[in-house]
Write an enzyme that holds these catalytic residues in place. Structure first.
Site, short mmCIF file in Angstrom:
data_model
loop_
_atom_site.label_atom_id
_atom_site.label_comp_id
_atom_site.label_asym_id
_atom_site.label_seq_id
_atom_site.Cartn_x
_atom_site.Cartn_y
_atom_site.Cartn_z
N GLU A 128 0.89 -1.31 0.03
CA GLU A 128 -0.02 -0.05 -0.06
C GLU A 128 0.89 1.29 0.04
O GLU A 128 0.64 2.36 -0.59
CB GLU A 128 -0.96 -0.09 1.23
CG GLU A 128 -1.66 1.19 1.35
CD GLU A 128 -2.64 1.25 2.44
OE1 GLU A 128 -3.50 2.08 2.30
OE2 GLU A 128 -2.56 0.44 3.41
N ASP A 135 -6.56 -3.76 0.22
CA ASP A 135 -7.66 -3.83 1.39
C ASP A 135 -8.09 -5.24 1.57
O ASP A 135 -8.70 -5.64 2.73
CB ASP A 135 -8.54 -2.77 1.03
CG ASP A 135 -8.16 -1.52 1.23
OD1 ASP A 135 -7.38 -1.11 2.06
OD2 ASP A 135 -8.58 -0.58 0.36
N ASP A 153 -1.09 -4.99 2.91
CA ASP A 153 -1.73 -3.77 3.50
C ASP A 153 -1.09 -3.99 4.89
O ASP A 153 -1.66 -4.85 5.72
CB ASP A 153 -3.37 -3.75 3.77
CG ASP A 153 -3.83 -2.33 4.18
OD1 ASP A 153 -3.14 -1.83 4.59
OD2 ASP A 153 -5.04 -2.08 3.86
N ILE A 166 -1.33 -2.13 7.66
CA ILE A 166 -2.21 -1.82 8.89
C ILE A 166 -3.50 -1.39 8.28
O ILE A 166 -3.73 -0.30 7.70
CB ILE A 166 -1.71 -0.73 9.79
CG1 ILE A 166 -0.58 -0.93 10.44
CG2 ILE A 166 -2.92 -0.61 10.69
CD1 ILE A 166 -0.08 -0.04 11.63
N ASP A 167 -4.67 -2.28 7.90
CA ASP A 167 -5.83 -1.95 7.70
C ASP A 167 -6.69 -1.50 8.63
O ASP A 167 -6.97 -2.39 9.63
CB ASP A 167 -6.38 -3.23 6.72
CG ASP A 167 -7.64 -2.92 6.16
OD1 ASP A 167 -7.87 -1.72 5.26
OD2 ASP A 167 -8.85 -3.32 6.61
N THR A 208 -6.09 1.89 9.86
CA THR A 208 -4.92 3.00 10.55
C THR A 208 -5.77 3.78 11.64
O THR A 208 -5.12 4.14 12.61
CB THR A 208 -4.14 3.63 9.44
OG1 THR A 208 -3.56 2.52 8.66
CG2 THR A 208 -3.30 4.59 9.91
#
Length: 254
Positions: free
Chosen positions: A64, A208, A80, A82-83, A85
């Site tokens: 990402e 995502d 990703d 940290i999906d 954040t």
């Protein structure tokens, strides 16, 4: 590669747990006015890329924060870091690391780890999906009245005028309840595990949802765009058991 993925994503989760609560407003960056990124996002992605390249130097990576590299490889890791954040920054537990492995055009491995919740979801193509090594399956709910669903508002964060509010206002009054985690990766995994019955959202990106898509399909669920086609997430995404997915799509296209 499955064992490598599980070990890797747990290590990334440990980094998140160590850093959550240490961040300040001064450490934030903003992709848009509402879309924030933290130093931990970048740290976790850098760690994951380093570990993957060390083990599989000829594999491509799509992160990402860093974009795509080695795009001519048959294999591509979709990351990703940290999906969710915003949840991470605000000290909430609903965030996750999401990693998928694609071979040519097919996702063959996926893992989503929510470290603050102690939940590790993982899946292998044609072999099933698991939560903390226990097999999972989508719910058997077939009516909106009996359904608890999840959705999100990436569209609002992106400033889209054509957004999810119209769908939300139409669908939610027909449901038993709605959940809003703020992480599409977790939402999809919760569909796979039967913790929620269905999920829809707009304006998401491949990173995502890549791992979560495999989780749902390996848990006997269905993932499509809003019209029932394969153009997700570009044309929206719907995930549920096949019967409920069809009902949800009819609401989204009416």
């Amino acid at each position: 590669m499955h064992s490598f993925l599980k070990e890797l994503i747990v290590k990334a989760g440990d980094l998140c747990l160590a850093e959550q609560g240490q961040l300040t407003l001064q450490s934030l960056e903003f992709k848009t006015r509402k879309d924030l990124v933290t130093a931990t996002d970048r740290q976790v992605e850098a760690f994951l890329i380093q570990e993957i390249q060390s083990r599989f130097p000829d594999h491509g990576i799509w992160g990402e924060e860093t974009g795509q590299m080695l795009t001519d490889s048959d294999y591509c890791w979709i990351i990703d870091p940290i999906d969710g954040t915003t949840s991470f920054f605000h000290g909430q537990p609903y965030y996750a690391i999401s990693i998928a492995l694609k071979k040519k055009q097919e996702i063959i491995l996926g893992a989503v780890y929510a470290p603050a919740l102690g939940q590790l979801f993982h899946a292998r193509k044609n072999q099933g999906a698991w939560l903390n090594d226990h097999p999972i399956q989508v719910s058997a709910t077939t009516t909106l009245t009996d359904a608890v669903m999840a959705t999100g508002f990436a569209c609002l964060r992106a400033g889209k005028k054509n957004n999810n509010l119209v769908h939300f206002n139409r669908i939610v009054p027909q449901l038993r309840d709605i959940r809003r985690c703020g992480s599409a990766a977790i939402d999809l995994c919760y569909v796979a595990a039967g913790k929620v019955d269905g999920f829809w959202e707009m304006n998401l990106n491949v990173y995502d949802v890549a791992a979560g898509i495999l989780m749902v399909t390996e848990a006997q669920g269905e993932v499509t765009d809003f019209t029932g086609g394969p153009d997700f997430p570009e044309k929206g995404i719907v995930a549920a058991n096949p019967v409920l997915a069809d009902i949800l799509r009819s609401q989204l296209t009416s």
